[in-house]
Design a protein around this motif. Structure first.
Motif, mmCIF file in Angstrom:
data_model
loop_
_atom_site.group_PDB
_atom_site.id
_atom_site.type_symbol
_atom_site.label_atom_id
_atom_site.label_comp_id
_atom_site.label_asym_id
_atom_site.label_seq_id
_atom_site.Cartn_x
_atom_site.Cartn_y
_atom_site.Cartn_z
ATOM 1 N N LEU A 381 0.828 -1.201 0.000
ATOM 2 C CA LEU A 381 0.000 0.000 0.000
ATOM 3 C C LEU A 381 0.868 1.260 0.000
ATOM 4 N N ILE A 382 1.907 1.264 0.841
ATOM 5 C CA ILE A 382 2.809 2.420 0.906
ATOM 6 C C ILE A 382 3.530 2.613 -0.432
ATOM 7 N N ALA A 383 4.046 1.506 -0.992
ATOM 8 C CA ALA A 383 4.774 1.588 -2.265
ATOM 9 C C ALA A 383 3.863 2.028 -3.399
ATOM 10 N N MET A 384 2.631 1.564 -3.372
ATOM 11 C CA MET A 384 1.701 1.919 -4.440
ATOM 12 C C MET A 384 1.356 3.400 -4.399
ATOM 13 N N ASN A 385 1.077 3.927 -3.210
ATOM 14 C CA ASN A 385 0.775 5.357 -3.092
ATOM 15 C C ASN A 385 1.973 6.209 -3.515
ATOM 16 N N ALA A 386 3.183 5.734 -3.177
ATOM 17 C CA ALA A 386 4.395 6.468 -3.570
ATOM 18 C C ALA A 386 4.557 6.454 -5.089
ATOM 19 N N HIS A 387 4.291 5.302 -5.713
ATOM 20 C CA HIS A 387 4.420 5.197 -7.171
ATOM 21 C C HIS A 387 3.375 6.063 -7.864
ATOM 22 N N ILE A 388 2.154 6.048 -7.338
ATOM 23 C CA ILE A 388 1.097 6.867 -7.928
ATOM 24 C C ILE A 388 1.462 8.355 -7.826
ATOM 25 N N GLN A 389 2.046 8.752 -6.692
ATOM 26 C CA GLN A 389 2.479 10.140 -6.529
ATOM 27 C C GLN A 389 3.559 10.487 -7.546
ATOM 28 N N SER A 390 4.450 9.531 -7.776
ATOM 29 C CA SER A 390 5.506 9.731 -8.773
ATOM 30 C C SER A 390 4.907 9.920 -10.164
ATOM 31 N N VAL A 391 3.886 9.135 -10.483
ATOM 32 C CA VAL A 391 3.214 9.247 -11.781
ATOM 33 C C VAL A 391 2.525 10.601 -11.905
ATOM 34 N N LEU A 392 1.912 11.073 -10.817
ATOM 35 C CA LEU A 392 1.257 12.379 -10.838
ATOM 36 C C LEU A 392 2.274 13.497 -11.052
ATOM 37 N N ASP A 393 3.456 13.354 -10.436
ATOM 38 C CA ASP A 393 4.527 14.334 -10.658
ATOM 39 C C ASP A 393 4.952 14.332 -12.117
ATOM 40 N N ILE A 394 5.045 13.154 -12.697
ATOM 41 C CA ILE A 394 5.409 13.035 -14.115
ATOM 42 C C ILE A 394 4.382 13.754 -14.977
ATOM 43 N N GLU A 395 3.108 13.576 -14.634
ATOM 44 C CA GLU A 395 2.044 14.229 -15.412
ATOM 45 C C GLU A 395 2.207 15.750 -15.373
ATOM 46 N N ARG A 396 2.499 16.303 -14.189
ATOM 47 C CA ARG A 396 2.655 17.753 -14.067
ATOM 48 C C ARG A 396 3.876 18.247 -14.845
#
Length: 555
Positions: A381-396
């Motif tokens: 769960l922790i790793a997934m939220n971190a990866h999703i945050q990374s993807v959101l940063d990539i989008e920005r």
């Protein structure tokens, strides 16, 4: 046998047949026209009386296994009929060998008079030399005509398949034939929603059997019964009960059918030739496959995810209707075999662990790799939220880069470098050729030639690697030219997860590997796209127009 005033009277059966498969023209060869012609002709035959009429409508003439024809033959065997009248030989049959057998052997042996009106043939008038030649010849012509028609029809159907036209009798569940264009498929919204539910339930962890049970409990008609409810005369070999119900096989058939993502596959079965009607399977490479032939019911991403799940070992626990959350996803980091979920009771409580399945079967094949399900789930769960945050940063970041005059300038620069490297490759190849010619002409020694080739090959490899690298960089720019990427949206919809579900796990994770020291390695989906975006950002950050300060403010 009847006689009137010394004249033999024949009890005649009228036989008529029509088939579009034979290339028949409905206007001239219609059932009613054939009957009318025969009746008008027999008015002049006082020795023939009609006792029955037999119609095979929609049956090809290439074989004689036709219901009405077989009924007529039964009447002949029982003595009710001793005369057969047809419009012409082609209506009787188009199989040269079979037609000849009946006309020249079977009917004479049974004492049956045969009349083909338009061919001016009447067996009661005696067999002339001309008849002996012409009747087989006409049968052969009819046979050839049927063969040519079959070839033309097959060719036309193949062309339609390749165009993406639907040529089946019935549309698959979830679709219907378009009202204004019968060779195109349109979405049947009611059935399409059932298809979407089936994929959704599978994604949530239900088995095919569980899905079938739920559909039957909800009173949703199976594909066959649904077609029948619409008034379609649909038959299938799968029905074994009075009312066909949903089954695990039917559910799997839907889950694996690419039709639901817009792909039309046709020509899976065929007949060996126009005389043999038994259908046989064609090799898959001979199927006609057309993408985007009609509107999709589900996305390609969902279809790919579900079909990947079908390949996993996803057994369901006793008294459960869904698979475990990580079933088929978590594997041993060393032997790569799936981990198994085991229960350990202690002090009146139950604790759950993942362990290597190889170790369970053979202690020497691998170590246990034991890990608590609770701590494992928390880590994921922790790793997934971190990866999703990374993807959101990539989008920005991608959105910021999109606003810069970077892409076009960078593509031009990279393209010029590729052209220069290609010129270098061409030059090196020319030098290698000249070196070989010098060796052949004995201007240089063999050792000198090998030295030249080795040096040229090193330069060649360097230039080709540069071409591949610059080409990949251009692809990265093109593929990431907009922040609206489907793979990003797939992660974005699950941001700020508080609890993991089977649907989230299988939608975002390809595989999770567990190692002996408790380390877990998560392989998220869309890794290729993720790495491409990272390379693109790293490349763009070197541009003069890239302002880190502005980017930080935007984030």
């Amino acid at each position: 046998m009847e006689f009137i005033k010394g004249e033999k009277i024949y009890n005649a059966a009228i036989y008529v047949r029509l088939s579009k498969d034979d290339g028949d023209k409905e206007e001239s060869d219609s059932i009613s026209n054939q009957k009318e012609l025969i009746k008008d002709y027999l008015k002049s035959k006082s020795d023939v009386q009609i006792v029955s009429a037999h119609v095979d409508d929609g049956f090809s003439g290439v074989d004689f296994n036709r219901p009405a024809f077989l009924e007529m033959m039964e009447e002949i065997k029982t003595g009710k009929v001793n005369c057969v009248v047809v419009k012409d030989l082609s209506r009787f049959g188009r199989n040269y060998i079979e037609a000849g057998k009946y006309i020249q052997k079977v009917f004479p042996f049974l004492g049956v008079r045969f009349i083909a009106i338009n061919d001016h043939y009447d067996s009661a008038e005696g067999s002339s030399i001309t008849d002996n030649i012409m009747i087989p010849f006409k049968n052969l012509i009819n046979d050839s005509y049927c063969r040519d028609s079959s070839i033309k029809i097959r060719s036309q159907l193949e062309i339609k398949r390749k165009k993406g036209d639907f040529i089946g009798s019935f549309a698959a569940y979830g679709y219907k034939k378009a009202e204004n264009e019968k060779h195109k498929l349109a979405i049947d919204e009611y059935a399409a929603q059932v298809v979407r539910d089936i994929f959704k339930w599978k994604l949530e962890g239900m088995s095919q059997q569980g899905i079938a049970i739920r559909l039957n409990e909800l009173g949703i008609l199976s594909p066959m019964e649904y077609k029948r409810s619409l008034g379609e005369k649909y038959k299938t070999t799968f029905k074994v009960k009075q009312q066909a119900l949903w089954s695990a096989v039917a559910v799997r058939r839907i889950l694996t059918n690419e039709l639901y993502i817009g792909v039309l596959e046709q020509g899976k079965r065929t007949t060996p030739n126009y005389k043999v009607k038994t259908r046989v399977e064609r090799p898959k490479e001979e199927w006609v496959r057309v993408e985007n032939a009609h509107g999709p019911i589900i996305t390609k991403e969902l279809f790919a995810t579900v079909n990947a799940l079908l390949l996993h070992d996803t057994r369901i626990a006793p008294n459960e209707d869904k698979v475990y959350m990580f079933s088929g996803i978590v594997a041993c980091g060393d032997c790569k075999e799936n981990m198994i979920r085991k229960t350990v009771p202690a002090n009146g409580k139950k604790y759950f662990y993942f362990a290597c399945s190889s170790n369970r079967n053979d202690k020497d094949s691998c170590t246990m790799h034991n890990i608590s399900e609770r701590s494992f789930t928390e880590a994921v769960l922790i790793a997934m939220n971190a990866h999703i945050q990374s993807v959101l940063d990539i989008e920005r970041i991608l959105a910021y880069i999109e606003s810069l005059p970077y892409q076009q300038e960078e593509i031009i620069k990279l393209d010029s470098q590729i052209k220069k490297a290609m010129d270098e490759v061409e030059k090196i190849q020319m030098y290698k050729l000249k070196s070989y010619e010098s060796y052949v002409d004995q201007f240089i020694t063999k050792e000198e030639y090998k030295s030249h080739v080795s040096r040229y090959n090193a330069k060649l490899e360097k230039a080709e690697n540069l071409i591949q690298k610059r080409t990949r960089e251009i692809d990265d720019i093109v593929n990431n030219k907009t922040a609206i990427n489907l793979w990003i949206q797939n992660f974005k919809q699950y941001q700020n997860i508080e609890t993991l579900t089977r649907k989230i796990v299988v939608s975002l994770i390809e595989k999770i590997y567990v190692y002996e020291n408790g380390k877990i390695d998560i392989h998220f989906k869309y890794l290729t796209e993720y790495e491409s975006a990272i390379r693109f950002i790293e490349s763009a950050s070197k541009s003069d127009s890239f302002d880190v300060t502005v980017l930080k403010e935007a984030m």
